[in-house]
Write a protein that holds these residues in place. Sequence first.
Motif, PDB file in Angstrom:
ATOM      1  N   GLU A 398      61.222 -46.990  31.892  1.00 15.17           N
ATOM      2  CA  GLU A 398      62.217 -46.265  31.090  1.00 15.17           C
ATOM      3  C   GLU A 398      61.761 -44.844  30.756  1.00 15.17           C
ATOM      4  OE1 GLU A 398      59.226 -47.919  28.298  1.00 15.17           O
ATOM      5  OE2 GLU A 398      60.289 -48.669  30.072  1.00 15.17           O
ATOM      6  N   VAL A 399      60.490 -44.532  31.037  1.00 16.56           N
ATOM      7  CA  VAL A 399      59.938 -43.241  30.625  1.00 16.56           C
ATOM      8  C   VAL A 399      60.358 -42.109  31.565  1.00 16.56           C
ATOM      9  CG1 VAL A 399      57.805 -41.935  30.239  1.00 16.56           C
ATOM     10  CG2 VAL A 399      57.969 -44.323  29.485  1.00 16.56           C
ATOM     11  N   MET A 400      60.261 -42.339  32.861  1.00 18.77           N
ATOM     12  CA  MET A 400      60.504 -41.258  33.830  1.00 18.77           C
ATOM     13  C   MET A 400      61.866 -40.583  33.655  1.00 18.77           C
ATOM     14  SD  MET A 400      62.193 -40.295  36.773  1.00 18.77           S
ATOM     15  CE  MET A 400      62.670 -41.786  37.644  1.00 18.77           C
ATOM     16  N   PRO A 401      62.976 -41.326  33.517  1.00 18.43           N
ATOM     17  CA  PRO A 401      64.264 -40.633  33.363  1.00 18.43           C
ATOM     18  C   PRO A 401      64.312 -39.706  32.155  1.00 18.43           C
ATOM     19  CG  PRO A 401      64.607 -42.946  33.892  1.00 18.43           C
ATOM     20  CD  PRO A 401      63.150 -42.790  33.602  1.00 18.43           C
ATOM     21  N   ARG A 402      63.637 -40.091  31.063  1.00 17.30           N
ATOM     22  CA  ARG A 402      63.635 -39.233  29.873  1.00 17.30           C
ATOM     23  C   ARG A 402      62.793 -37.979  30.114  1.00 17.30           C
ATOM     24  NH1 ARG A 402      63.246 -44.363  26.857  1.00 17.30           N
ATOM     25  NH2 ARG A 402      60.996 -44.038  26.582  1.00 17.30           N
ATOM     26  N   VAL A 403      61.658 -38.142  30.778  1.00 18.51           N
ATOM     27  CA  VAL A 403      60.829 -36.980  31.113  1.00 18.51           C
ATOM     28  C   VAL A 403      61.597 -36.056  32.050  1.00 18.51           C
ATOM     29  CG1 VAL A 403      58.733 -36.221  32.318  1.00 18.51           C
ATOM     30  CG2 VAL A 403      58.639 -38.177  30.759  1.00 18.51           C
ATOM     31  N   PHE A 404      62.258 -36.625  33.032  1.00 13.58           N
ATOM     32  CA  PHE A 404      63.032 -35.832  33.978  1.00 13.58           C
ATOM     33  C   PHE A 404      64.155 -35.078  33.270  1.00 13.58           C
ATOM     34  CE2 PHE A 404      66.506 -35.256  37.040  1.00 13.58           C
ATOM     35  CZ  PHE A 404      65.836 -34.608  38.061  1.00 13.58           C
ATOM     36  N   GLY A 405      64.846 -35.762  32.353  1.00 17.29           N
ATOM     37  CA  GLY A 405      65.928 -35.124  31.609  1.00 17.29           C
ATOM     38  C   GLY A 405      65.432 -33.945  30.793  1.00 17.29           C
ATOM     39  N   ARG A 406      64.257 -34.085  30.158  1.00  8.97           N
ATOM     40  CA  ARG A 406      63.686 -32.992  29.377  1.00  8.97           C
ATOM     41  C   ARG A 406      63.351 -31.802  30.272  1.00  8.97           C
ATOM     42  NH1 ARG A 406      61.151 -37.419  26.369  1.00  8.97           N
ATOM     43  NH2 ARG A 406      61.806 -37.294  24.184  1.00  8.97           N
ATOM     44  N   CYS A 407      62.783 -32.097  31.448  1.00  8.13           N
ATOM     45  CA  CYS A 407      62.445 -31.016  32.390  1.00  8.13           C
ATOM     46  C   CYS A 407      63.702 -30.256  32.801  1.00  8.13           C
ATOM     47  CB  CYS A 407      61.751 -31.591  33.629  1.00  8.13           C
ATOM     48  SG  CYS A 407      60.071 -32.183  33.344  1.00  8.13           S
ATOM     49  N   LEU A 408      64.753 -30.999  33.103  1.00  8.95           N
ATOM     50  CA  LEU A 408      65.996 -30.380  33.552  1.00  8.95           C
ATOM     51  C   LEU A 408      66.600 -29.507  32.455  1.00  8.95           C
ATOM     52  CD1 LEU A 408      67.559 -30.498  36.227  1.00  8.95           C
ATOM     53  CD2 LEU A 408      68.996 -32.287  35.229  1.00  8.95           C
ATOM     54  N   LYS A 409      66.541 -29.957  31.237  1.00 10.02           N
ATOM     55  CA  LYS A 409      67.097 -29.185  30.124  1.00 10.02           C
ATOM     56  C   LYS A 409      66.356 -27.870  29.920  1.00 10.02           C
ATOM     57  CE  LYS A 409      68.484 -31.265  26.364  1.00 10.02           C
ATOM     58  NZ  LYS A 409      68.512 -32.154  25.165  1.00 10.02           N
ATOM     59  N   LYS A 410      65.070 -27.859  30.290  1.00 10.61           N
ATOM     60  CA  LYS A 410      64.270 -26.641  30.158  1.00 10.61           C
ATOM     61  C   LYS A 410      64.289 -25.782  31.418  1.00 10.61           C
ATOM     62  CE  LYS A 410      62.747 -27.295  25.958  1.00 10.61           C
ATOM     63  NZ  LYS A 410      63.100 -26.362  24.855  1.00 10.61           N
ATOM     64  N   GLY A 411      65.041 -26.220  32.429  1.00 13.50           N
ATOM     65  CA  GLY A 411      65.220 -25.376  33.605  1.00 13.50           C
ATOM     66  C   GLY A 411      64.338 -25.706  34.785  1.00 13.50           C
ATOM     67  N   LEU A 412      63.592 -26.824  34.739  1.00 11.35           N
ATOM     68  CA  LEU A 412      62.791 -27.247  35.884  1.00 11.35           C
ATOM     69  C   LEU A 412      63.600 -28.251  36.691  1.00 11.35           C
ATOM     70  CD1 LEU A 412      60.278 -27.525  37.644  1.00 11.35           C
ATOM     71  CD2 LEU A 412      59.347 -29.132  35.951  1.00 11.35           C
ATOM     72  N   VAL A 413      64.002 -27.862  37.909  1.00 14.21           N
ATOM     73  CA  VAL A 413      64.830 -28.708  38.768  1.00 14.21           C
ATOM     74  C   VAL A 413      63.954 -29.305  39.859  1.00 14.21           C
ATOM     75  CG1 VAL A 413      66.885 -28.838  40.207  1.00 14.21           C
ATOM     76  CG2 VAL A 413      66.783 -27.186  38.322  1.00 14.21           C
ATOM     77  N   LYS A 448      54.446 -34.557  26.645  1.00 11.14           N
ATOM     78  CA  LYS A 448      54.006 -34.545  25.245  1.00 11.14           C
ATOM     79  C   LYS A 448      55.112 -35.048  24.325  1.00 11.14           C
ATOM     80  CE  LYS A 448      52.308 -31.491  21.572  1.00 11.14           C
ATOM     81  NZ  LYS A 448      51.981 -30.098  21.178  1.00 11.14           N
ATOM     82  N   ALA A 449      56.340 -34.566  24.545  1.00 14.94           N
ATOM     83  CA  ALA A 449      57.469 -34.981  23.714  1.00 14.94           C
ATOM     84  C   ALA A 449      57.713 -36.480  23.841  1.00 14.94           C
ATOM     85  CB  ALA A 449      58.721 -34.203  24.108  1.00 14.94           C
ATOM     86  N   GLU A 450      57.549 -37.004  25.033  1.00 17.94           N
ATOM     87  CA  GLU A 450      57.731 -38.445  25.240  1.00 17.94           C
ATOM     88  C   GLU A 450      56.641 -39.230  24.524  1.00 17.94           C
ATOM     89  OE1 GLU A 450      59.364 -41.982  26.485  1.00 17.94           O
ATOM     90  OE2 GLU A 450      60.216 -39.963  26.580  1.00 17.94           O
ATOM     91  N   ARG A 451      55.420 -38.738  24.581  1.00 18.64           N
ATOM     92  CA  ARG A 451      54.313 -39.406  23.880  1.00 18.64           C
ATOM     93  C   ARG A 451      54.548 -39.448  22.376  1.00 18.64           C
ATOM     94  NH1 ARG A 451      48.113 -38.269  25.783  1.00 18.64           N
ATOM     95  NH2 ARG A 451      48.207 -39.334  27.790  1.00 18.64           N
ATOM     96  N   GLU A 452      55.097 -38.356  21.881  1.00 19.32           N
ATOM     97  CA  GLU A 452      55.286 -38.239  20.434  1.00 19.32           C
ATOM     98  C   GLU A 452      56.616 -38.811  19.973  1.00 19.32           C
ATOM     99  OE1 GLU A 452      54.663 -34.116  19.679  1.00 19.32           O
ATOM    100  OE2 GLU A 452      52.499 -34.211  20.086  1.00 19.32           O
ATOM    101  N   GLU A 454      59.727 -37.858  20.533  1.00 19.83           N
ATOM    102  CA  GLU A 454      60.760 -36.917  20.097  1.00 19.83           C
ATOM    103  C   GLU A 454      62.104 -37.283  20.700  1.00 19.83           C
ATOM    104  OE1 GLU A 454      59.695 -32.928  20.907  1.00 19.83           O
ATOM    105  OE2 GLU A 454      57.768 -33.024  19.860  1.00 19.83           O
ATOM    106  N   ALA A 455      63.166 -36.943  19.995  1.00 15.27           N
ATOM    107  CA  ALA A 455      64.508 -37.117  20.531  1.00 15.27           C
ATOM    108  C   ALA A 455      64.754 -36.064  21.598  1.00 15.27           C
ATOM    109  CB  ALA A 455      65.534 -36.989  19.407  1.00 15.27           C
TER     110      ALA A 455
END
Length: 473
Positions: A398-413, A448-452, A454-455
């Motif tokens: 369940e972790v990877m999709p959230r990490v991927f979503g955070r990257c995409l929101k910050k502009g890393l495609v 880091k956000a996933e470890r902590e 964060e929403a």
Amino acid sequence: MESDSRPTMEALKKMDEEDRLNWTRGEFEIPSVKACGGDGDGEAIYFCGNSLGLLNKKARQHIMEELEVWSTSSVTGHFSHPYSRPWKHVDRPLTPHLAKLVGATEEEVAHTSTLTSNMHNLFTSFYRPTTKRWKIVIEQGSFPSDWYAVHSHPRLHDAVLSPEQIEEAIIPLKPREGEETLCTEDILKVIEENKDTIAIVWLPLVQYYTGQLFDIAPLAKKSHEIGALIGLDLAHGIGNVDCKLDEWNVDFAVWCTYKYLNAGPSAIGGMFVRSGLDDKGKRLAGWWGNDAATRFKMEPEFRPTPGAKGYQHSCTPVLSSIPLLATLELIGKVGFSAMREKAIRLTSTLETLLRSSEYYVPLSESSRTTKDVGFTILTPEQPWRGTQLSVFITGGEEVMPRVFGRCLKKGLVGDERRPNVIRLSPVVLYNTFEDVGRAVEIFEQAIKAEREGEAGGSENGDEQRDVIGGDGP
């Protein structure tokens, strides 16, 4: 790679200043953060060229020119073309470049159809099973289209093969226990153990999921020693790594052009047929494969064009082919050896930064099953890779999709492969060393956000995940 060699952002910018190929980025249209589903302004960091390459500015110009010709000349554009690209021969300016890129003669190359269609086409001609030699070797982790296509062909020969033989026709190559990639010696061993029954060995040059680059020369040699043919899927190889089909003595190959060659979504692919390879008159014929000198005489007898072009079926789609010309000409100007040199430096820099991260863990069975959030790298070290690094996210599926979503929101495609992998591919012609540094910063922030806890780690990548270029990502 040592963690104390981690380059600073200032050092990365200096590398860009000194880069002989830094001008090629200006040849491409870079998407914005917002257009790619992110928050904020500015250009996205596009590390998804291993799935769909960016638009070359000259390709846009070429498309507009073709629309103009269609508008003003209509059918006469097939023969009389103001930009010297008559549609009747739209592949002519392309095939010399393609032949050079794959290490073949021009006669051995055809620009036509799509990867899987070309694969079916060539398997129809060169998979000729007998009751003694009928098996096909393919990696178990191959791209699904290859897997499905290969499995379909023994079933077409039920007049020759028994149901038991059809069931046993596929020999799947598997990595060693606890490993992600295949060893050349293990593939050679499988070929030797089945030497009397193998008809075709089918492999990718670069594996789509792990990014592994295969050592083709010894595999081709062994395949021929046992009396089998060897074919390659170059989808992730062409325009990415050195291809030497003639030198390796490969029998046939297929590729797409929408990844590292930037030809656009679902662009026309290509194929290679080794000079002298005899299909014994067994092929799927089409009028565009008929001898070009007599094609328009509409004669009833099929006389194939010599070489790979004799396996073409229909006339070449112009609007799905002409964008390819821009990147092929750019590669010709730059020189692929210079591109490959930069590719090694770009990808090695990405690897250095990732390995020196506090969130990085070495690849092992325990790292793949740990509940601690972090990452490891599946892709082999240089020289057994192209520009892609496949990053395995630890901590649960369940972790990877959230990490991927955070990257995409910050502009890393990048792109994701369920359940745990994010693929990152810095492409030579439009990515920079600074891009690499910024990408790792964003990626580390997401971990880091996933470890902590964060929403904000929603699965914003759902739509991105399913984007494909044609036969597949």
